[in-house]
Every structure is written in structure tokens, then in C-alpha cells.
Design an enzyme around this catalytic site. Structure first.
Site, PDB file in Angstrom:
ATOM      1  N   ARG A 172      17.616 -20.324 -26.931  1.00  0.00           N
ATOM      2  CA  ARG A 172      17.061 -21.657 -27.184  1.00  0.00           C
ATOM      3  C   ARG A 172      15.559 -21.590 -27.423  1.00  0.00           C
ATOM      4  O   ARG A 172      14.992 -22.453 -28.061  1.00  0.00           O
ATOM      5  CB  ARG A 172      17.271 -22.559 -25.952  1.00  0.00           C
ATOM      6  CG  ARG A 172      18.684 -22.894 -25.618  1.00  0.00           C
ATOM      7  CD  ARG A 172      18.782 -23.429 -24.187  1.00  0.00           C
ATOM      8  NE  ARG A 172      17.984 -24.621 -23.937  1.00  0.00           N
ATOM      9  CZ  ARG A 172      18.352 -25.852 -24.247  1.00  0.00           C
ATOM     10  NH1 ARG A 172      19.501 -26.058 -24.822  1.00  0.00           N
ATOM     11  NH2 ARG A 172      17.578 -26.878 -23.987  1.00  0.00           N
ATOM     12  N   ARG A 176       7.370 -16.319 -31.243  1.00  0.00           N
ATOM     13  CA  ARG A 176       6.587 -16.495 -32.465  1.00  0.00           C
ATOM     14  C   ARG A 176       5.397 -15.567 -32.522  1.00  0.00           C
ATOM     15  O   ARG A 176       4.704 -15.395 -31.521  1.00  0.00           O
ATOM     16  CB  ARG A 176       6.021 -17.922 -32.500  1.00  0.00           C
ATOM     17  CG  ARG A 176       6.960 -18.917 -33.011  1.00  0.00           C
ATOM     18  CD  ARG A 176       6.197 -20.185 -33.378  1.00  0.00           C
ATOM     19  NE  ARG A 176       7.117 -21.281 -33.186  1.00  0.00           N
ATOM     20  CZ  ARG A 176       7.017 -22.179 -32.239  1.00  0.00           C
ATOM     21  NH1 ARG A 176       5.977 -22.171 -31.420  1.00  0.00           N
ATOM     22  NH2 ARG A 176       7.925 -23.114 -32.134  1.00  0.00           N
ATOM     23  N   ARG A 249      25.246 -27.064 -12.631  1.00  0.00           N
ATOM     24  CA  ARG A 249      23.996 -27.037 -11.881  1.00  0.00           C
ATOM     25  C   ARG A 249      23.529 -28.476 -11.711  1.00  0.00           C
ATOM     26  O   ARG A 249      23.658 -29.314 -12.609  1.00  0.00           O
ATOM     27  CB  ARG A 249      22.911 -26.255 -12.634  1.00  0.00           C
ATOM     28  CG  ARG A 249      23.082 -24.773 -12.598  1.00  0.00           C
ATOM     29  CD  ARG A 249      23.139 -24.187 -11.226  1.00  0.00           C
ATOM     30  NE  ARG A 249      21.830 -23.978 -10.609  1.00  0.00           N
ATOM     31  CZ  ARG A 249      21.677 -23.580  -9.356  1.00  0.00           C
ATOM     32  NH1 ARG A 249      22.722 -23.374  -8.575  1.00  0.00           N
ATOM     33  NH2 ARG A 249      20.455 -23.384  -8.864  1.00  0.00           N
ATOM     34  N   ARG A 280       9.776 -26.547 -11.945  1.00  0.00           N
ATOM     35  CA  ARG A 280       8.671 -27.081 -12.747  1.00  0.00           C
ATOM     36  C   ARG A 280       8.115 -28.345 -12.137  1.00  0.00           C
ATOM     37  O   ARG A 280       8.762 -28.984 -11.306  1.00  0.00           O
ATOM     38  CB  ARG A 280       9.107 -27.326 -14.194  1.00  0.00           C
ATOM     39  CG  ARG A 280      10.395 -28.090 -14.363  1.00  0.00           C
ATOM     40  CD  ARG A 280      10.865 -28.049 -15.841  1.00  0.00           C
ATOM     41  NE  ARG A 280      12.237 -28.543 -15.956  1.00  0.00           N
ATOM     42  CZ  ARG A 280      12.989 -28.412 -17.043  1.00  0.00           C
ATOM     43  NH1 ARG A 280      12.523 -27.823 -18.117  1.00  0.00           N
ATOM     44  NH2 ARG A 280      14.231 -28.881 -17.062  1.00  0.00           N
ATOM     45  N   GLU A 300      10.685 -30.359  -9.611  1.00  0.00           N
ATOM     46  CA  GLU A 300      12.112 -30.257  -9.933  1.00  0.00           C
ATOM     47  C   GLU A 300      12.705 -29.018  -9.275  1.00  0.00           C
ATOM     48  O   GLU A 300      12.213 -27.916  -9.463  1.00  0.00           O
ATOM     49  CB  GLU A 300      12.243 -30.181 -11.456  1.00  0.00           C
ATOM     50  CG  GLU A 300      13.656 -30.249 -11.966  1.00  0.00           C
ATOM     51  CD  GLU A 300      13.706 -30.353 -13.486  1.00  0.00           C
ATOM     52  OE1 GLU A 300      12.927 -31.128 -14.085  1.00  0.00           O
ATOM     53  OE2 GLU A 300      14.511 -29.614 -14.083  1.00  0.00           O
ATOM     54  N   TYR A 348      26.166 -27.357 -23.211  1.00  0.00           N
ATOM     55  CA  TYR A 348      24.728 -27.549 -22.981  1.00  0.00           C
ATOM     56  C   TYR A 348      24.101 -28.184 -24.231  1.00  0.00           C
ATOM     57  O   TYR A 348      23.371 -27.550 -24.962  1.00  0.00           O
ATOM     58  CB  TYR A 348      24.126 -26.173 -22.684  1.00  0.00           C
ATOM     59  CG  TYR A 348      22.701 -26.107 -22.186  1.00  0.00           C
ATOM     60  CD1 TYR A 348      21.923 -27.238 -21.991  1.00  0.00           C
ATOM     61  CD2 TYR A 348      22.129 -24.873 -21.900  1.00  0.00           C
ATOM     62  CE1 TYR A 348      20.625 -27.130 -21.530  1.00  0.00           C
ATOM     63  CE2 TYR A 348      20.832 -24.754 -21.441  1.00  0.00           C
ATOM     64  CZ  TYR A 348      20.081 -25.880 -21.258  1.00  0.00           C
ATOM     65  OH  TYR A 348      18.793 -25.768 -20.811  1.00  0.00           O
ATOM     66  N   ASP A 350      21.729 -30.660 -26.505  1.00  0.00           N
ATOM     67  CA  ASP A 350      20.464 -31.385 -26.524  1.00  0.00           C
ATOM     68  C   ASP A 350      20.733 -32.786 -27.066  1.00  0.00           C
ATOM     69  O   ASP A 350      21.758 -33.034 -27.690  1.00  0.00           O
ATOM     70  CB  ASP A 350      19.464 -30.672 -27.438  1.00  0.00           C
ATOM     71  CG  ASP A 350      18.966 -29.372 -26.838  1.00  0.00           C
ATOM     72  OD1 ASP A 350      18.998 -29.237 -25.604  1.00  0.00           O
ATOM     73  OD2 ASP A 350      18.536 -28.488 -27.617  1.00  0.00           O
TER      74      ASP A 350
HETATM   75  N1  UDP Z   1      13.226 -20.154 -19.417  1.00  0.00           N
HETATM   76  C1  UDP Z   1      12.493 -19.173 -18.785  1.00  0.00           C
HETATM   77  N2  UDP Z   1      11.195 -19.432 -18.443  1.00  0.00           N
HETATM   78  C2  UDP Z   1      10.597 -20.612 -18.717  1.00  0.00           C
HETATM   79  C3  UDP Z   1      11.339 -21.595 -19.386  1.00  0.00           C
HETATM   80  C4  UDP Z   1      12.669 -21.340 -19.709  1.00  0.00           C
HETATM   81  O1  UDP Z   1      12.999 -18.101 -18.519  1.00  0.00           O
HETATM   82  O2  UDP Z   1       9.424 -20.800 -18.372  1.00  0.00           O
HETATM   83  C5  UDP Z   1      14.642 -19.852 -19.752  1.00  0.00           C
HETATM   84  C6  UDP Z   1      15.558 -20.159 -18.582  1.00  0.00           C
HETATM   85  O3  UDP Z   1      16.602 -19.227 -18.586  1.00  0.00           O
HETATM   86  C7  UDP Z   1      16.067 -21.546 -18.932  1.00  0.00           C
HETATM   87  C8  UDP Z   1      16.184 -21.473 -20.438  1.00  0.00           C
HETATM   88  O4  UDP Z   1      15.095 -20.646 -20.822  1.00  0.00           O
HETATM   89  O5  UDP Z   1      17.302 -21.838 -18.303  1.00  0.00           O
HETATM   90  C9  UDP Z   1      16.153 -22.795 -21.157  1.00  0.00           C
HETATM   91  O6  UDP Z   1      14.996 -23.486 -20.788  1.00  0.00           O
HETATM   92  P1  UDP Z   1      14.673 -24.959 -21.291  1.00  0.00           P
HETATM   93  O7  UDP Z   1      13.331 -25.323 -20.774  1.00  0.00           O
HETATM   94  O8  UDP Z   1      14.901 -25.024 -22.759  1.00  0.00           O
HETATM   95  O9  UDP Z   1      15.821 -25.779 -20.581  1.00  0.00           O
HETATM   96  P2  UDP Z   1      15.972 -27.299 -20.117  1.00  0.00           P
HETATM   97  O10 UDP Z   1      14.705 -28.011 -20.407  1.00  0.00           O
HETATM   98  O11 UDP Z   1      17.181 -27.798 -20.845  1.00  0.00           O
HETATM   99  O12 UDP Z   1      16.227 -27.166 -18.639  1.00  0.00           O
END
Ligand code: UDP
Length: 362
Positions: A172, A176, A249, A280, A300, A348, A350
Site C-alpha cells: 500500500r 519514491r 483488529r 500513532r 491510537e 481491507y 479504502d
Molecule cells: N506501516 C509501517 N510503518 C508506518 C506506517 C505503515 O510499517 O509508519 C505499514 C504497516 O504494516 C501498516 C501498513 O504499512 O499496517 C499500512 O499502513 P497505513 O498507514 O496505510 O494503514 P491504515 O492507515 O489503513 O491503518
């Protein structure tokens, strides 16, 4: 003749877009939701003039012009661009993985230098055909980034070893070789001006909605009400868990209002060290460039889903996908039930994909 054409179970994004399109098609619809409010996990509460995302941060992004135009006919979106910061043991890094991240970590100044560094680490790892998130991550960005920015976060988020999390989840995130901190590659991105409730209220305007009503409390009677059910809840619950329970989850939020205007200078800061218990911190005002005197932040925490909390993320590992497959076989045989959204399709999704699915259906 039944009283309604559609009974929609769940007033989240799938149900609300469906209700809107059904209304446009001249259908009679009833929407029910067991929570006391509409919007599902998009729901926001206004605190101190700030739209607080009560069930976790939502950022709308899509490359599909039809989807973007559609949501913008309901409410105008702002120009918010998600560029989260990662905090690892007090040091900050830019996300997604890009030239800024590589520079902070290794001092590499050109794409060539950064690629060389990643290539060295990939080679040393010996991974050629990644089978899980750990292997996928190391082969995308190397061991250093995996250990500092991915491993701890992933293991907290999923409550499993990164070797037990499916590889697709890390795909996902963009990697870059430009100095671009935009978390998404999509053409369009933003937050509804005035908050997500405006979007949901706009979608449900003119449709009969009853909140605080649990479908399962009176299922036989609800089923008599409409020609077609649109079910957006957990698919395993719909079938009385007959093939066993699917795993999800869940999340827990700790919200705080602070008496000063700016806590972290960014909407999203990820804590990637496994020792920090939360994943986060969201500072909600920054989604809408808020200038209020106070600020609201949310820590969170990720937890395993149990019967009495909310399911948020399907866990699409091998075992759960196999259980889902059995439910899906039953669902495919239904003539008068449509299953849609993260919980009913165990996927999952979006937000933009949800909108796309419903638009396609009509
Ligand atoms: N991820 C990570 N570090 C980060 C952010 C994301 O390893 O700082 C990985 C982690 O496995 C996570 C996945 O990327 O489950 C998807 O993150 P995203 O933020 O896209 O997920 P959402 O916002 O849907 O929880």
C-alpha cells in the site's frame, strides 16, 4: 409487495453511497445502524470547533475521476495532502519512504546513492521471492528502514510477527526516489470541507434512517421489510458463525483536548518503536488547517477484536481467508442479499474503493 425496495444494514460509507444511488434510481430505502449515529467509522464529533475523527483518521484519495467528482458533488473537498511523520526513539523521519527519509537515515543525496544502499541491503538479505510482510519490506527498502520504520509499527498494528502478516499490506505504501512526502500516489486527495459528517448527511438526505437499531435484535421482521437486503456488517455474524469466527483488529483511542493551539505540527505522527504502546497520534485540526485556540489529539492503540469492541481491519492471512471463502460461497448463492464493505467482504478496502464498488453496481 414489500414496504421497501432496500433495507440497508449499516450507515457507513458503503450503505450511504448505496442509499444515495438507490434514491436517485427512485427506490424506496430504509437504512438502519446499531450505533447511535450515522457515518460508521467516518463519524466525527465537533470538539472546540475541530472535527474529531472518532474512529480513526480518514483521508480520502483516489485516481478515479468519476469517484472524485461524485464525492465532490455531495460536499467540496479541501487540498489536504497526507504526509505523516514517523517518530522512532525521538528522531523524526518523513513518510512514505522517499529521498527525505533516505537522507535522514543514510545521508544519501541522490537517487543513485539511495538505490545503491537499498540494493546492497536487499542482496545481503538473500530474499528473492518475498512471502510475507517482513520479506516484502526488506526487498523494497532494505533492512535499516524495515527495522526503524516498519517492524515495530507493523507488529503493534497487527499483533503478530511481521513474518506472519501478508505481504500485500506493505505494498500500500509508496517507495519514491524523489523528495516527495505525499503518502499517496493518487491524483486526487482531500478531506470534506466541514468534515465527514457533511458527506454522509449529504448522501443520506431524503432517505429514511433509523439509528440505535440492531438488525440481529429482530432479524426475521427486518427481513420481511424489503425486497433486497444490503448488508454491510460482519459476514460471519450474518451466518451465525457457522464456519467459525473471522479475526479482526480493533482499535482503542485515548483522546485529549489541550489548552494550546498546536501539539505536533502535523495531522499524523506514527510511533514506529515497538516499545511505545500506541501506533500513532492524530492531531485532528491539521486535516482542515484549523486555527482554533485549542487542539484535540488522539493516541491510537491497536488491539485484537473481541465480541464487545468494534472490528476495524480484516486479518487477511491464509487461515482467515479460508474461513471467509466458505462464507463467501453462501453469500454468492443469496438472491436477495448484497454484501458490501470491509466487514461483509472481509477486505481491507479504502474509502475510494467502496465508492467505486457502489457506483459500478448502479
Ligand atoms: N506501516 C509501517 N510503518 C508506518 C506506517 C505503515 O510499517 O509508519 C505499514 C504497516 O504494516 C501498516 C501498513 O504499512 O499496517 C499500512 O499502513 P497505513 O498507514 O496505510 O494503514 P491504515 O492507515 O489503513 O491503518
Amino acid at each position: 409487495m414489500k414496504e421497501y425496495d432496500y433495507l440497508i444494514i449499516g450507515a457507513g460509507l458503503y450503505g450511504s453511497v448505496f442509499a444515495y444511488k438507490a434514491k436517485q434510481a427512485g427506490k424506496k430505502t430504509l437504512v438502519i445502524d446499531k450505533r447511535p449515529h450515522i457515518g460508521g467509522n467516518l463519524y466525527c464529533e465537533n470538539i472546540e470547533g475541530i472535527n474529531v475523527h472518532k474512529y480513526g483518521a480518514h483521508i480520502f484519495h483516489t485516481s478515479n475521476k468519476k469517484v472524485w467528482d461524485f464525492v465532490n458533488t455531495i460536499v467540496e473537498f479541501n487540498r489536504y495532502t497526507n504526509s505523516p511523520i514517523a517518530n522512532y526513539k525521538g528522531k523524526l523521519f518523513n513518510l512514505p519512504f522517499n529521498m527525505n527519509t533516505f537522507y535522514s537515515l543514510w545521508g544519501t543525496k541522490t537517487p543513485e546513492e539511495a538505490m545503491k544502499k537499498i540494493e546492497e541491503q536487499r542482496k545481503a538479505s538473500g530474499i528473492t521471492d518475498p512471502q510475507n510482510l517482513e520479506e516484502q519490506a526488506i526487498s523494497l527498502v532494505g533492512k535499516d528502514i524495515y527495522e526503524i520504520l516498519i517492524k515495530g509499527y507493523t507488529e503493534k498494528q497487527w499483533g503478530r510477527k511481521a513474518t506472519e502478516v501478508p505481504a500485500f499490506i506493505i505494498k500500500r505504501l509508496p517507495v519514491r526516489f524523489t523528495f516527495d512526502n505525499n503518502y499517496f500516489n493518487d491524483l486526487y486527495q482531500g478531506i470534506p470541507i466541514g468534515g465527514y459528517n457533511k458527506l454522509i448527511e449529504g448522501l443520506l438526505e431524503g432517505t429514511e434512517v433509523r439509528t440505535g437499531i440492531d438488525f440481529f435484535s429482530d432479524r426475521p421482521n427486518f427481513e420481511l421489510l424489503a425486497d433486497t437486503l444490503v448488508y454491510t456488517g460482519k459476514i460471519d455474524e450474518f451466518y451465525h458463525y457457522q464456519f467459525g469466527k473471522l479475526a479482526y483488529r480493533s482499535l482503542r483511542f485515548e483522546e485529549e483536548t489541550l489548552d494550546y493551539p498546536n501539539y505536533q505540527g502535523n495531522a499524523v505522527v506514527n510511533y514506529t518503536d515497538a516499545k511505545v504502546p500506541f501506533t500513532r497520534i492524530i492531531e485532528h485540526k491539521h486535516f482542515e488547517f484549523g486555527t482554533q485556540d485549542k487542539t484535540v489529539i488522539t493516541r491510537e492503540y491497536s488491539t485484537e477484536w473481541k465480541d464487545n469492541n468494534e472490528p476495524y481491519y480484516p486479518i487477511n492471512d491464509h487461515d482467515n481467508n479460508n474461513v471467509y471463502k466458505q462464507y463467501k460461497e453462501l453469500a454468492d448463492k443469496e438472491k436477495n442479499v448484497i454484501f458490501g464493505g470491509r466487514l461483509a467482504e472481509y477486505k481491507y478496502y479504502d474509502m475510494h474503493q467502496i465508492v467505486e464498488e457502489v457506483l459500478k453496481r448502479f
